[in-house]
Design a protein around this motif. Structure first.
Motif, short mmCIF file in Angstrom:
data_model
loop_
_atom_site.label_atom_id
_atom_site.label_comp_id
_atom_site.label_asym_id
_atom_site.label_seq_id
_atom_site.Cartn_x
_atom_site.Cartn_y
_atom_site.Cartn_z
N TYR A 162 44.30 43.60 41.47
CA TYR A 162 44.31 42.17 41.78
C TYR A 162 42.90 41.59 41.89
N LEU A 163 41.88 42.44 41.86
CA LEU A 163 40.51 41.95 42.04
C LEU A 163 40.10 41.04 40.89
N PRO A 164 39.29 40.02 41.19
CA PRO A 164 38.75 39.23 40.08
C PRO A 164 37.83 40.11 39.25
N ARG A 165 37.84 39.89 37.96
CA ARG A 165 37.00 40.70 37.07
C ARG A 165 35.56 40.21 37.08
N PHE A 166 35.35 39.07 37.70
CA PHE A 166 34.02 38.47 37.81
C PHE A 166 33.96 37.72 39.13
N MET A 167 32.89 37.90 39.86
CA MET A 167 32.70 37.12 41.08
C MET A 167 31.33 36.46 41.03
N GLY A 181 43.16 35.97 32.54
CA GLY A 181 41.78 36.35 32.86
C GLY A 181 41.49 35.84 34.27
N VAL A 182 40.92 36.69 35.11
CA VAL A 182 40.75 36.33 36.52
C VAL A 182 39.28 36.41 36.92
N ALA A 183 38.81 35.36 37.58
CA ALA A 183 37.45 35.36 38.11
C ALA A 183 37.46 34.58 39.44
N ALA A 189 36.32 33.60 33.57
CA ALA A 189 37.73 34.01 33.60
C ALA A 189 38.29 34.09 32.19
N ARG A 190 37.89 33.12 31.39
CA ARG A 190 38.36 33.09 29.99
C ARG A 190 37.87 34.34 29.25
#
Lengths: 207, 161
Positions: free
Chosen positions: A134-139, B57-59, B74-75
């Protein structure tokens, strides 16, 4: 007699509560030996207090006697000792306490700083995403970001010198090959070091 | 020298003190979500759960100034997307914070008009996320729990092709 039984019951229940209470247990990651690898995950979003960020003892930033053939302005990393030196004139250096790569993630070589970044972004490593999907892939960079306040990119590698939101990891082998400093120290280093600075990474000091 | 026995009151005081210390010790290291734990009665959601199903996509970001950059990132994360599947009971299969296994979560409306995503039951409880924006190709959530919010920030989901 009934009162004594009730007293015993109260104390037993209190003791049981203490035993159950998860917060009352010691943190197994709280290793005291700096040479022992520390098993600790990144803590995205965690913002340490000023007291936590204040290092004491040998890992506190300090000017030390340092004999080297490297020119002033060079960064020298002694991985085994968990120190980063910024060479100064007259056999002196500014010494910073660092966290280094864990076993299998340490390296050595001569490189250059190719880029500097304030409040760098963070991308959780793939194994962390696997464990915590569930972690964001970018912070985006900012306080609480595991990359800390500043980053210095080491040319020809995927490694960086960067800050951290986990000051307790300084002096330990915890990273994937990067060198981490507390935010005040990495900011100090960032302000002293231009792009193009030579960096020498050694496993241990020359005898 | 005679040794006096402690009074009954003394024993109760000791026991009460131990309880108090134990309770304080537990609370000291656990997130306090006083208002959020109770939540509010859930009303039917105005957002259909099917809108969340797909690959995303998650950020995340903590400061509004980073929002635009975060959306772009995210994209770019569609090579490692987060997949949301439909649940068997009308919800969606997603992870709660700090849980390694997904479970069925539900969209829950509230009298204030806000929509929450979390376990069935009351809305705006600590485990919930609030859906703060949604379109066909993206949605944005904020965690109700201040602890989760501090750690994971505002999360942006961009639909992957």
């Amino acid at each position: 007699m009934k009162i004594i039984k009730l007293q015993s019951l109260c104390l037993a229940a209190a003791a049981a509560w203490l035993a159950w209470c998860p917060a009352a247990k010691a943190d197994p990651a709280d290793a005291s030996d700096p040479q022992v690898d520390m098993q600790i995950d990144d803590q995205p979003g965690y913002q340490p207090s000023a007291e936590e960020e204040q290092l004491a003892g040998p890992f506190e930033r300090q000017i030390v006697f340092f004999r080297t053939t490297e020119a002033p302005g060079t960064i020298v990393v002694h991985t085994a000792d968990r120190y980063l030196y910024l060479v100064q004139p007259n056999n002196r250096a500014i010494r910073y306490g660092i966290g280094v790569g864990r076993d299998g993630f340490q390296w050595a070589g001569i490189r250059k700083i190719i880029q500097k970044q304030e409040w760098p972004d963070w991308r959780p490593p793939p194994e962390m995403i696997q464990r915590q999907p569930y972690l964001p892939r970018f912070m985006a960079g900012g306080p609480g970001n595991p990359m800390g306040a500043r980053a210095l990119y080491i040319g020809g590698t995927v490694y960086r010198i960067h800050g951290t939101n986990q000051p307790q990891t300084i002096g330990h082998a915890v990273s994937s090959g990067c060198f981490r400093l507390v935010n005040a120290d990495v900011t100090d280093l960032y302000d002293r070091v231009p792009v193009g600075t030579k960096i020498v990474v050694k496993q241990a000091a020359d005898l | 020298m005679p040794i006096s026995m402690p009074s009954t009151r003394y024993f109760f005081l000791v026991a009460a003190s131990i309880f108090t210390v134990a309770l304080a010790g537990c609370n000291a290291n656990q997130p306090i979500d006083a208002g959020a734990q109770q939540g509010v009665p859930a009303t039917p959601s105005k957002i259909a759960s099917e809108r969340l199903v797909g690959r995303w996509g998650v950020a995340a970001y903590h400061q509004d100034s980073a929002r635009q950059r975060t959306e772009a990132e995210a994209r770019r994360q569609c090579s490692n997307p987060y997949t949301i599947k439909a649940g068997q009971n009308g919800g969606v299969l997603m992870h709660l914070a700090d849980q390694s296994e997904p479970q069925e979560l539900f969209l829950k409306g509230s009298a204030s008009g806000s929509t929450y995503l979390g376990p069935a039951g009351m809305a705006a409880v600590a485990a919930d996320r609030e859906i703060v924006a949604i379109s066909d190709n993206s949605f944005t959530i904020k965690w109700v729990s201040p602890d989760n919010s501090s750690r994971y920030g505002t999360m942006v989901y961009i639909r992957c092709p």
